[in-house]
Design a protein around this motif. Structure first.
Motif: not given
Length: 185
Positions: A52-61, A37-50
């Motif tokens: 923002v970015g998103f990223g995709h990461g894959k790993a075993r944990e 089993f592996g896991f893929a995560a979708l994360v959104v990161v922002g500074d609350l001031k305009g």
């Protein structure tokens, strides 16, 4: 229904960024001894001031996948101009693959009216009032990418005035005239 806990999918770091976990996907690879089993995560990161970015990461944990996605999101951030630090300047549509979204400006006090993946983006960017509708795919990856496509199309009125070769004050006066004539009729 239990009250929504803001802390369970949001972490604020000391560098001023807010991480929002949008989606985790468990994938299985069948090998000789069984399944891996592996896991893929979708994360959104922002500074609350305009920003923002998103990223995709894959790993075993799961934690490692989230860490990779967060780093990818911080590497590829965009700036979104906000009106009064709370909403969009104008309505806009975005598209990615089969995912289509419609983003509309909203009056003060409206709040964020949007589905899960889009809501995470708006909260991370620091938007308080927006109405959004997903018109196509409900796949979180496509919805986030379509939302980013729409946000990239957002233009500040100063940029519009410069492009048209007119003064910013002239553009704002025209906007006030249009808004004023709408409320009279």
């Amino acid at each position: 229904m239990a009250p929504r806990n803001e802390r369970n999918d949001r972490e604020e770091r000391d560098d001023g960024f807010v991480d929002k976990l949008v989606h985790i996907n468990r994938v299985a690879k069948v090998v000789k001894g069984g399944r891996r089993f592996g896991f893929a995560a979708l994360v959104v990161v922002g500074d609350l001031k305009g920003r923002v970015g998103f990223g995709h990461g894959k790993a075993r944990e799961v934690p490692e996948a989230i860490r990779k996605a967060t780093e990818a999101a911080k590497r590829d951030m965009i700036f979104v101009p906000l009106r009064d630090a709370r909403t969009l300047h104008h309505d806009v549509q975005g598209r990615h693959g089969a995912g289509k979204v419609l983003l509309r400006t909203a009056e003060a006090g409206t709040g964020i009216i949007a589905g899960g993946p889009m809501r995470a983006v708006f909260e991370a960017v620091g938007m308080h009032d927006v109405v959004a509708k997903s018109l196509g795919s409900s796949n979180p990856y496509n919805m986030v990418r379509a939302t980013f496509d729409a946000l990239k199309g957002q233009m500040h009125p100063k940029d519009v005035a410069a492009r048209r070769g007119i003064k910013y004050s002239t553009l704002q006066a025209r906007r006030r005239d249009l808004v004023g004539s709408d409320s009279e009729g």
